[in-house]
Design a protein around this motif. Structure first.
Motif, short mmCIF file in Angstrom:
data_model
loop_
_atom_site.label_atom_id
_atom_site.label_comp_id
_atom_site.label_asym_id
_atom_site.label_seq_id
_atom_site.Cartn_x
_atom_site.Cartn_y
_atom_site.Cartn_z
N ALA A 151 0.85 -1.19 0.00
CA ALA A 151 0.00 0.00 0.00
C ALA A 151 0.88 1.24 0.00
O ALA A 151 1.91 1.29 0.67
N GLY A 152 0.50 2.23 -0.79
CA GLY A 152 1.28 3.47 -0.87
C GLY A 152 1.04 4.16 -2.19
O GLY A 152 0.25 3.71 -3.03
N THR A 153 1.75 5.28 -2.41
CA THR A 153 1.64 6.04 -3.65
C THR A 153 2.94 5.90 -4.43
O THR A 153 4.03 6.06 -3.86
N TYR A 154 2.83 5.59 -5.69
CA TYR A 154 3.98 5.40 -6.57
C TYR A 154 3.88 6.43 -7.70
O TYR A 154 2.80 6.72 -8.18
N THR A 155 5.04 6.97 -8.11
CA THR A 155 5.06 7.93 -9.22
C THR A 155 6.03 7.45 -10.28
O THR A 155 7.01 6.75 -9.98
N ALA A 156 5.73 7.82 -11.50
CA ALA A 156 6.59 7.48 -12.63
C ALA A 156 6.32 8.49 -13.73
O ALA A 156 5.52 9.43 -13.53
N ALA A 157 6.94 8.31 -14.86
CA ALA A 157 6.71 9.20 -16.00
C ALA A 157 6.78 8.39 -17.28
O ALA A 157 7.56 7.45 -17.39
N THR A 211 -1.91 5.04 -6.77
CA THR A 211 -2.13 4.86 -5.33
C THR A 211 -2.67 3.46 -5.11
O THR A 211 -3.70 3.08 -5.68
N VAL A 212 -1.95 2.69 -4.30
CA VAL A 212 -2.37 1.33 -3.96
C VAL A 212 -2.92 1.38 -2.54
O VAL A 212 -2.21 1.76 -1.61
N SER A 213 -4.19 1.02 -2.39
CA SER A 213 -4.83 1.01 -1.07
C SER A 213 -4.61 -0.34 -0.42
O SER A 213 -4.49 -1.37 -1.09
N ALA A 214 -4.60 -0.32 0.91
CA ALA A 214 -4.49 -1.57 1.65
C ALA A 214 -5.75 -2.39 1.40
O ALA A 214 -6.84 -1.85 1.22
N ALA A 215 -5.58 -3.69 1.38
CA ALA A 215 -6.74 -4.57 1.21
C ALA A 215 -7.69 -4.33 2.37
O ALA A 215 -7.25 -4.14 3.51
N PRO A 216 -8.98 -4.33 2.11
CA PRO A 216 -9.92 -4.10 3.21
C PRO A 216 -9.81 -5.25 4.23
O PRO A 216 -9.63 -6.40 3.85
N THR A 217 -9.88 -4.87 5.49
CA THR A 217 -9.83 -5.89 6.52
C THR A 217 -11.21 -6.51 6.63
O THR A 217 -12.22 -5.83 6.49
N ALA A 218 -11.22 -7.78 6.86
CA ALA A 218 -12.50 -8.48 7.01
C ALA A 218 -13.13 -8.07 8.34
O ALA A 218 -12.47 -8.07 9.37
N THR A 219 -14.37 -7.68 8.29
CA THR A 219 -15.07 -7.21 9.48
C THR A 219 -15.94 -8.32 10.04
O THR A 219 -16.78 -8.87 9.33
N PRO A 220 -15.76 -8.64 11.34
CA PRO A 220 -16.63 -9.65 11.93
C PRO A 220 -18.04 -9.08 12.16
O PRO A 220 -18.20 -7.89 12.37
N ILE A 221 -19.03 -9.93 12.07
CA ILE A 221 -20.42 -9.58 12.33
C ILE A 221 -20.99 -10.62 13.28
O ILE A 221 -20.90 -11.82 13.01
N ILE A 222 -21.59 -10.17 14.38
CA ILE A 222 -22.15 -11.09 15.37
C ILE A 222 -23.46 -11.66 14.85
O ILE A 222 -24.39 -10.92 14.54
N GLY A 223 -23.52 -12.98 14.76
CA GLY A 223 -24.74 -13.68 14.39
C GLY A 223 -25.29 -14.41 15.61
O GLY A 223 -24.53 -14.95 16.41
N LEU A 224 -26.62 -14.39 15.78
CA LEU A 224 -27.28 -15.08 16.90
C LEU A 224 -28.31 -16.05 16.36
O LEU A 224 -29.03 -15.73 15.42
#
Length: 175
Positions: free
Chosen positions: A24-30, A50-63
């Motif tokens: 993840a980060g910003t890269y420049t070139a020409a 710009t490379v974004s970090a992969a989304p983190t998996a979010t836990p969801i409470i199931g009942l």
């Protein structure tokens, strides 16, 4: 393409990126376009990625249930325990805790990871006839807490009337 020829028409150049191994980060070139004999050569096209970090998996409470309901008799045996399942309906790891809002309600276990079965028990000791309400709250880091309503109806106990019958005979009473 890396090279080509043109006369008076307009040509398009396509560029693509390879994300393999990029953090993840910003890269420049020409991109530099040069042509022999041209008066405005070379032309430089700045490129930013710009490379974004992969989304983190979010836990969801199931009942497994929407509520719990108990019925008992004042002074009688405790109602049977009831169980429900906590599960991770999302991604990542669900590290949960369970708590209750009533002193007559007990939970076991009160912590777990991902899927687990919780047993809820009721203790009628000291409770008068009436209707009682409580909640079970399941919380986990990174997840929205869930609440489970619990109701308890305590019916009046049976009253026992003890009676004694006394019989006697009159003995030797003077008239």
């Amino acid at each position: 393409s890396a090279s080509g020829t043109t006369t008076t028409e307009t040509d398009s150049i396509s560029a693509s990126v390879n994300l393999s191994g990029l953090a993840a980060g910003t890269y420049t070139a020409a991109i530099t376009v040069a042509a022999s004999g041209a008066t405005n050569t070379p032309q430089v096209i700045p490129v930013s990625l710009t490379v974004s970090a992969a989304p983190t998996a979010t836990p969801i409470i199931g009942l497994s249930v929407a509520s719990l309901s108990y019925t008992g008799t004042a002074g009688g045996a405790n109602p049977l325990s009831q169980s429900f399942i906590i599960s991770n309906a999302g991604g990542g790891t669900l590290t949960w805790t369970a708590g209750d809002s009533a002193n007559w309600l007990m939970l076991s276990p009160v912590t777990g990871t991902n899927t687990g079965t919780v047993t809820a028990s009721v203790n009628l000791t000291g409770l008068a006839a009436g209707t009682y309400s409580g909640t079970i709250t399941i919380a986990a880091t990174g997840a929205t807490s869930r609440t489970l309503p619990v109701s308890l109806t305590v019916n009046p106990g049976t009253t026992t009337t003890n009676s004694v019958t006394l019989n006697w005979n009159e003995i030797g009473r003077a008239h």
